[in-house]
Write a protein that holds these residues in place. Structure first.
Motif, PDB file in Angstrom:
ATOM      1  N   LYS A  96       0.824  -1.203   0.000  1.00 14.50           N
ATOM      2  CA  LYS A  96       0.000   0.000   0.000  1.00 14.50           C
ATOM      3  C   LYS A  96       0.869   1.268   0.000  1.00 14.50           C
ATOM      4  O   LYS A  96       0.546   2.246  -0.669  1.00 14.50           O
ATOM      5  CB  LYS A  96      -0.923  -0.021   1.216  1.00 14.50           C
ATOM      6  CG  LYS A  96      -2.009   0.995   1.177  1.00 14.50           C
ATOM      7  CD  LYS A  96      -2.964   0.792   2.335  1.00 14.50           C
ATOM      8  CE  LYS A  96      -4.148   1.710   2.206  1.00 14.50           C
ATOM      9  NZ  LYS A  96      -5.126   1.490   3.265  1.00 14.50           N
ATOM     10  N   GLN A  97       1.964   1.232   0.741  1.00 11.77           N
ATOM     11  CA  GLN A  97       2.868   2.384   0.780  1.00 11.77           C
ATOM     12  C   GLN A  97       3.502   2.625  -0.581  1.00 11.77           C
ATOM     13  O   GLN A  97       3.666   3.767  -1.005  1.00 11.77           O
ATOM     14  CB  GLN A  97       3.955   2.169   1.819  1.00 11.77           C
ATOM     15  CG  GLN A  97       3.443   2.150   3.228  1.00 11.77           C
ATOM     16  CD  GLN A  97       4.517   1.743   4.213  1.00 11.77           C
ATOM     17  OE1 GLN A  97       5.646   1.457   3.837  1.00 11.77           O
ATOM     18  NE2 GLN A  97       4.166   1.692   5.479  1.00 11.77           N
ATOM     19  N   VAL A  98       3.853   1.552  -1.269  1.00 10.06           N
ATOM     20  CA  VAL A  98       4.458   1.702  -2.597  1.00 10.06           C
ATOM     21  C   VAL A  98       3.419   2.218  -3.581  1.00 10.06           C
ATOM     22  O   VAL A  98       3.736   3.022  -4.457  1.00 10.06           O
ATOM     23  CB  VAL A  98       5.088   0.371  -3.077  1.00 10.06           C
ATOM     24  CG1 VAL A  98       5.682   0.519  -4.464  1.00 10.06           C
ATOM     25  CG2 VAL A  98       6.159  -0.080  -2.092  1.00 10.06           C
ATOM     26  N   GLN A  99       2.154   1.812  -3.408  1.00 16.12           N
ATOM     27  CA  GLN A  99       1.092   2.349  -4.260  1.00 16.12           C
ATOM     28  C   GLN A  99       0.949   3.848  -4.052  1.00 16.12           C
ATOM     29  O   GLN A  99       0.753   4.597  -5.010  1.00 16.12           O
ATOM     30  CB  GLN A  99      -0.243   1.652  -3.987  1.00 16.12           C
ATOM     31  CG  GLN A  99      -0.346   0.281  -4.584  1.00 16.12           C
ATOM     32  CD  GLN A  99      -1.674  -0.391  -4.301  1.00 16.12           C
ATOM     33  OE1 GLN A  99      -2.463   0.074  -3.476  1.00 16.12           O
ATOM     34  NE2 GLN A  99      -1.912  -1.498  -4.975  1.00 16.12           N
ATOM     35  N   GLU A 100       1.034   4.295  -2.800  1.00 14.96           N
ATOM     36  CA  GLU A 100       0.995   5.736  -2.521  1.00 14.96           C
ATOM     37  C   GLU A 100       2.161   6.439  -3.202  1.00 14.96           C
ATOM     38  O   GLU A 100       1.999   7.526  -3.768  1.00 14.96           O
ATOM     39  CB  GLU A 100       1.053   5.999  -1.019  1.00 14.96           C
ATOM     40  CG  GLU A 100      -0.216   5.719  -0.290  1.00 14.96           C
ATOM     41  CD  GLU A 100      -0.100   6.045   1.184  1.00 14.96           C
ATOM     42  OE1 GLU A 100       0.516   7.086   1.529  1.00 14.96           O
ATOM     43  OE2 GLU A 100      -0.608   5.261   2.000  1.00 14.96           O
ATOM     44  N   LEU A 101       3.330   5.829  -3.147  1.00 13.99           N
ATOM     45  CA  LEU A 101       4.514   6.397  -3.786  1.00 13.99           C
ATOM     46  C   LEU A 101       4.297   6.517  -5.292  1.00 13.99           C
ATOM     47  O   LEU A 101       4.556   7.565  -5.886  1.00 13.99           O
ATOM     48  CB  LEU A 101       5.744   5.539  -3.494  1.00 13.99           C
ATOM     49  CG  LEU A 101       7.038   5.909  -4.216  1.00 13.99           C
ATOM     50  CD1 LEU A 101       7.533   7.285  -3.778  1.00 13.99           C
ATOM     51  CD2 LEU A 101       8.098   4.851  -3.969  1.00 13.99           C
ATOM     52  N   VAL A 102       3.801   5.456  -5.925  1.00 16.31           N
ATOM     53  CA  VAL A 102       3.553   5.470  -7.363  1.00 16.31           C
ATOM     54  C   VAL A 102       2.522   6.534  -7.711  1.00 16.31           C
ATOM     55  O   VAL A 102       2.680   7.283  -8.686  1.00 16.31           O
ATOM     56  CB  VAL A 102       3.104   4.065  -7.858  1.00 16.31           C
ATOM     57  CG1 VAL A 102       2.565   4.125  -9.272  1.00 16.31           C
ATOM     58  CG2 VAL A 102       4.261   3.094  -7.765  1.00 16.31           C
ATOM     59  N   SER A 103       1.476   6.636  -6.914  1.00 14.61           N
ATOM     60  CA  SER A 103       0.442   7.647  -7.152  1.00 14.61           C
ATOM     61  C   SER A 103       1.020   9.058  -7.062  1.00 14.61           C
ATOM     62  O   SER A 103       0.698   9.925  -7.882  1.00 14.61           O
ATOM     63  CB  SER A 103      -0.688   7.460  -6.147  1.00 14.61           C
ATOM     64  OG  SER A 103      -1.754   8.313  -6.432  1.00 14.61           O
ATOM     65  N   GLU A 104       1.870   9.293  -6.065  1.00 13.15           N
ATOM     66  CA  GLU A 104       2.518  10.603  -5.928  1.00 13.15           C
ATOM     67  C   GLU A 104       3.432  10.901  -7.115  1.00 13.15           C
ATOM     68  O   GLU A 104       3.458  12.011  -7.639  1.00 13.15           O
ATOM     69  CB  GLU A 104       3.321  10.679  -4.626  1.00 13.15           C
ATOM     70  CG  GLU A 104       2.483  10.848  -3.395  1.00 13.15           C
ATOM     71  CD  GLU A 104       1.844  12.223  -3.294  1.00 13.15           C
ATOM     72  OE1 GLU A 104       2.456  13.222  -3.713  1.00 13.15           O
ATOM     73  OE2 GLU A 104       0.710  12.284  -2.803  1.00 13.15           O
ATOM     74  N   LEU A 105       4.192   9.890  -7.526  1.00 12.91           N
ATOM     75  CA  LEU A 105       5.077  10.073  -8.685  1.00 12.91           C
ATOM     76  C   LEU A 105       4.269  10.397  -9.935  1.00 12.91           C
ATOM     77  O   LEU A 105       4.657  11.262 -10.731  1.00 12.91           O
ATOM     78  CB  LEU A 105       5.926   8.825  -8.917  1.00 12.91           C
ATOM     79  CG  LEU A 105       7.063   8.586  -7.935  1.00 12.91           C
ATOM     80  CD1 LEU A 105       7.607   7.169  -8.078  1.00 12.91           C
ATOM     81  CD2 LEU A 105       8.164   9.615  -8.132  1.00 12.91           C
ATOM     82  N   ALA A 106       3.132   9.715 -10.116  1.00 11.81           N
ATOM     83  CA  ALA A 106       2.304   9.934 -11.297  1.00 11.81           C
ATOM     84  C   ALA A 106       1.678  11.322 -11.316  1.00 11.81           C
ATOM     85  O   ALA A 106       1.336  11.837 -12.383  1.00 11.81           O
ATOM     86  CB  ALA A 106       1.216   8.867 -11.379  1.00 11.81           C
ATOM     87  N   SER A 107       1.549  11.945 -10.152  1.00 14.23           N
ATOM     88  CA  SER A 107       0.960  13.285 -10.101  1.00 14.23           C
ATOM     89  C   SER A 107       1.969  14.395 -10.422  1.00 14.23           C
ATOM     90  O   SER A 107       1.595  15.559 -10.543  1.00 14.23           O
ATOM     91  CB  SER A 107       0.327  13.536  -8.731  1.00 14.23           C
ATOM     92  OG  SER A 107       1.322  13.618  -7.738  1.00 14.23           O
TER      93      SER A 107
END
Length: 188
Positions: free
Chosen positions: A2-13
């Protein structure tokens, strides 16, 4: 995960020109740029897919450092907090299991019990007071008093803060760390 998903989401923004500078393969960069244009469940599926790619191919610390430069340190601090919680919970679970084993064998369990988790914690946080952690885990297993659990977390947090301050000053912790001069609590 879940933390890595948050990281990916932040990177995508991030803007595409910033994503292109990210320390990851160009395939992942391209997927991150594409995610930026997506919405809803399509975005969520893409984030999960890229998360799997990132976990397979990437050293996460580089990406956390990269995102911290653009979004602040909140994600990195959250990751570190969860890592300390994981260590605390694993140590407590191991202590409870050790106590059960000793009870089943009708042997006496001592405060200075040996633990694989303690050895791993000491590897990551050399300045930690292993004896104090061992004793606190022992006391928690015996009494189930949540105060001992909180003290374990405070000790881990203090050792982590000490290590980060030393790294900022450019110092390197000695291999064994100083295991006697660190008090349990935030003032260490």
């Amino acid at each position: 995960m879940k933390q890595v998903q948050e990281l990916v989401s932040e990177l995508a923004s991030l803007p595409p020109q910033v994503i292109n500078q990210a320390p990851c393969p160009s395939e992942i960069q391209q997927h991150l740029i594409e995610i930026g244009a997506l919405r809803g469940s399509e975005r969520q599926r893409s984030v999960r897919y890229v998360t799997k790619l990132v976990l397979r191919e990437q050293a996460l610390q580089d990406l956390y450092t990269f995102i911290s430069a653009y979004r602040g340190t909140a994600l990195e601090e959250k990751r570190q907090f969860h890592a300390l919680e994981f260590y605390r919970d694993t140590l407590i679970d191991e202590a409870i299991e050790q106590m059960r084993i000793c009870q089943a064998e009708h042997s006496e369990w001592q405060e200075d019990w040996t633990s694989a988790t303690l050895k791993e914690i000491q590897t990551h946080l050399p300045a930690i007071d292993i004896r104090a952690l061992s004793r606190l885990a022992y006391l928690f297993a015996r009494t189930r008093n949540p105060r001992h659990s909180r003290e374990i977390f405070r000790s881990l947090r203090a050792a982590q803060d000490h290590q980060q301050r030393a790294e900022k000053r450019g110092e390197k912790e000695p291999a064994g760390g100083n295991q006697h001069n660190h008090a349990l609590g935030p003032g260490a």
